[in-house]
Scaffold this active site. Structure first.
Site, PDB file in Angstrom:
ATOM      1  N   MET A  35      47.119 -63.766 -48.171  1.00 30.56           N
ATOM      2  CA  MET A  35      46.139 -62.931 -48.878  1.00 30.56           C
ATOM      3  C   MET A  35      46.834 -61.636 -49.266  1.00 30.56           C
ATOM      4  O   MET A  35      47.177 -60.813 -48.401  1.00 30.56           O
ATOM      5  CB  MET A  35      44.925 -62.634 -47.990  1.00 30.56           C
ATOM      6  CG  MET A  35      43.973 -63.794 -47.796  1.00 30.56           C
ATOM      7  SD  MET A  35      42.568 -63.318 -46.759  1.00 30.56           S
ATOM      8  CE  MET A  35      41.760 -62.092 -47.790  1.00 30.56           C
ATOM      9  N   GLN A  95      55.842 -67.424 -49.278  1.00 30.44           N
ATOM     10  CA  GLN A  95      55.207 -67.881 -50.510  1.00 30.44           C
ATOM     11  C   GLN A  95      55.859 -67.209 -51.717  1.00 30.44           C
ATOM     12  O   GLN A  95      56.022 -65.989 -51.752  1.00 30.44           O
ATOM     13  CB  GLN A  95      53.710 -67.590 -50.520  1.00 30.44           C
ATOM     14  CG  GLN A  95      53.025 -68.180 -51.748  1.00 30.44           C
ATOM     15  CD  GLN A  95      51.541 -67.953 -51.802  1.00 30.44           C
ATOM     16  OE1 GLN A  95      51.106 -66.868 -52.196  1.00 30.44           O
ATOM     17  NE2 GLN A  95      50.755 -68.960 -51.431  1.00 30.44           N
ATOM     18  N   CYS A 125      46.591 -68.385 -57.322  1.00 31.59           N
ATOM     19  CA  CYS A 125      46.068 -67.015 -57.426  1.00 31.59           C
ATOM     20  C   CYS A 125      45.272 -66.847 -58.720  1.00 31.59           C
ATOM     21  O   CYS A 125      45.782 -67.099 -59.816  1.00 31.59           O
ATOM     22  CB  CYS A 125      47.206 -66.008 -57.379  1.00 31.59           C
ATOM     23  SG  CYS A 125      46.660 -64.289 -57.555  1.00 31.59           S
ATOM     24  N   ASN A 227      41.059 -76.000 -48.324  1.00 25.56           N
ATOM     25  CA  ASN A 227      40.898 -74.553 -48.247  1.00 25.56           C
ATOM     26  C   ASN A 227      39.683 -74.154 -49.086  1.00 25.56           C
ATOM     27  O   ASN A 227      39.365 -74.814 -50.068  1.00 25.56           O
ATOM     28  CB  ASN A 227      42.179 -73.890 -48.783  1.00 25.56           C
ATOM     29  CG  ASN A 227      42.079 -72.378 -48.913  1.00 25.56           C
ATOM     30  OD1 ASN A 227      42.405 -71.831 -49.958  1.00 25.56           O
ATOM     31  ND2 ASN A 227      41.662 -71.695 -47.866  1.00 25.56           N
ATOM     32  N   GLY A 228      39.009 -73.088 -48.662  1.00 28.94           N
ATOM     33  CA  GLY A 228      37.892 -72.559 -49.417  1.00 28.94           C
ATOM     34  C   GLY A 228      36.581 -72.588 -48.661  1.00 28.94           C
ATOM     35  O   GLY A 228      36.050 -73.655 -48.372  1.00 28.94           O
ATOM     36  N   ARG A 252      39.934 -65.297 -45.787  1.00 29.18           N
ATOM     37  CA  ARG A 252      39.088 -64.104 -45.635  1.00 29.18           C
ATOM     38  C   ARG A 252      38.301 -64.097 -44.327  1.00 29.18           C
ATOM     39  O   ARG A 252      38.210 -63.062 -43.652  1.00 29.18           O
ATOM     40  CB  ARG A 252      38.120 -64.002 -46.818  1.00 29.18           C
ATOM     41  CG  ARG A 252      38.794 -63.619 -48.131  1.00 29.18           C
ATOM     42  CD  ARG A 252      37.846 -63.742 -49.308  1.00 29.18           C
ATOM     43  NE  ARG A 252      37.538 -65.145 -49.584  1.00 29.18           N
ATOM     44  CZ  ARG A 252      36.608 -65.550 -50.444  1.00 29.18           C
ATOM     45  NH1 ARG A 252      35.879 -64.653 -51.088  1.00 29.18           N
ATOM     46  NH2 ARG A 252      36.402 -66.831 -50.654  1.00 29.18           N
TER      47      ARG A 252
END
Length: 349
Positions: A35, A95, A125, A227-228, A252
């Site tokens: 992040m 990354q 992104c 993910n998500g 998050r």
């Protein structure tokens, strides 16, 4: 007042979560997401002290026209100077974000020579600034280019170093995903992490499509990670059920609930207010070894901004922190919040 430097985090084993929260689920890996501007060295250190993430991923390192020098990679992933792991021993993959195959591949090799245990490629992104320069999710509009970048990196780094690609379901429509997956399959990447939204969805509530990932499994034998919007044991189970995947990546919510990995695995209840504030003081102590007071103040406010989403009862404390102009004053507010919470809990008992 106890110094933040001397303060220890709560026992991350916590109180046991209800046994049925993850019943029937095959154990899977839980990965800490990258992040930008949030999950940096200090936050990775904090969260891997509390949790047992299988690995974490650095903030993206942008690759443009030239091969990245060592100092740039080390700035974003200082753990490479410490064996490629956090202080708790959690591996830190590097990354990279870019769309020039040869340059990204050569930069990946620099990272591996510095000790990176894995390379992750950012094709997810949604930032407009990043996308304008053909970075992140913008590359998804050209699936062949996704494959070219991934293949160049896979061919460049040693075969024992895993190369993963973090993608979305597409730029504008989930129907774009199969061609993206086919290109990554031909590139021979080690893993594919899918944020189950399109770039157009950004992070909008109600747009996550875990079920859209399930049919993609038939297109490749490459392992996938979902993910998500994985925020608690219920969404963890649901995401795995609908996607057909057992491994997850969290971002998050991993900041909002500092012991999230323990919670998802059924090892603990979510941190209460006092434990979250204790974690904030520990975060401040980690930051104090590397940065200036003004930056520490900003990061504390950012951290508590995430925590209040899971613990809205800290709203008044958060306002008081934001009004305070000194680091010592901010820490005093947090210390007082911990004492008040403990006294309230004692009274209830």
């Amino acid at each position: 007042m106890t110094s933040a430097q001397d303060r220890k985090l709560p026992d991350n084993s916590g109180s046991a979560a209800p046994e049925n929260t993850v019943s029937g689920l095959t154990p899977g890996r839980v990965v800490l997401a990258p992040m930008e501007g949030v999950l940096d060295y200090a936050m990775r250190r904090l969260l891997t002290e509390i949790n047992r993430y299988d690995w974490c991923v650095s903030e993206f390192v942008r690759v443009s026209e030239v091969v990245l020098p060592e100092k740039v990679i080390l700035k974003e992933a200082p753990e490479l100077s410490e064996g490629g792991v956090t202080s708790a021993g959690t591996p830190v993959w590097v990354q990279l974000l870019g769309s020039r195959p040869a340059t990204v591949a050569a930069s990946a090799l620099v990272a591996v020579k510095l000790g990176a245990p894995g390379i992750d490629l950012n094709f997810g992104c949604p930032s407009r600034l990043v996308n304008r320069s053909l970075g992140g999710a913008a590359v998804l509009r050209t699936p062949d280019l996704v494959g070219d970048v991934a293949r160049a990196v896979r061919d460049m780094v040693p075969p024992e170093i895993p190369v993963s690609a973090k993608i979305r379901l597409g730029w504008a429509d989930a129907a774009e995903a199969p061609e993206i997956i086919r290109n990554l399959d031909r590139a021979g990447v080690s893993l594919i992490t899918i944020h189950a939204r399109t770039r157009h969805d950004v992070y909008a509530p109600g747009t996550v499509k875990w079920e859209a990932v399930n049919p993609l499994r038939e297109l490749t034998r490459i392992p996938m990670i979902i993910n998500g919007d994985i925020i608690d044991p219920v969404s963890y189970a649901r995401a795995r059920e609908l996607s057909g995947l057992r491994d997850v990546m969290v971002g998050r919510q991993a900041v909002a609930v500092p012991n999230l990995e323990r919670v998802l695995r059924g090892k603990a209840q979510p941190f209460d207010v006092s434990s979250s504030l204790e974690a904030c003081l520990r975060f401040a102590a980690i930051l104090s070894r590397r940065t200036e007071d003004h930056f520490i103040k900003a990061r504390i406010k950012q951290f508590l901004g995430y925590v209040r989403k899971a613990r809205p009862e800290i709203q008044d404390l958060f306002r008081e922190v934001c009004r305070n102009e000194t680091l010592s004053g901010i820490l005093a507010v947090i210390e007082a919040g911990i004492r008040n919470q403990r006294e309230a809990n004692h009274t209830e008992v």
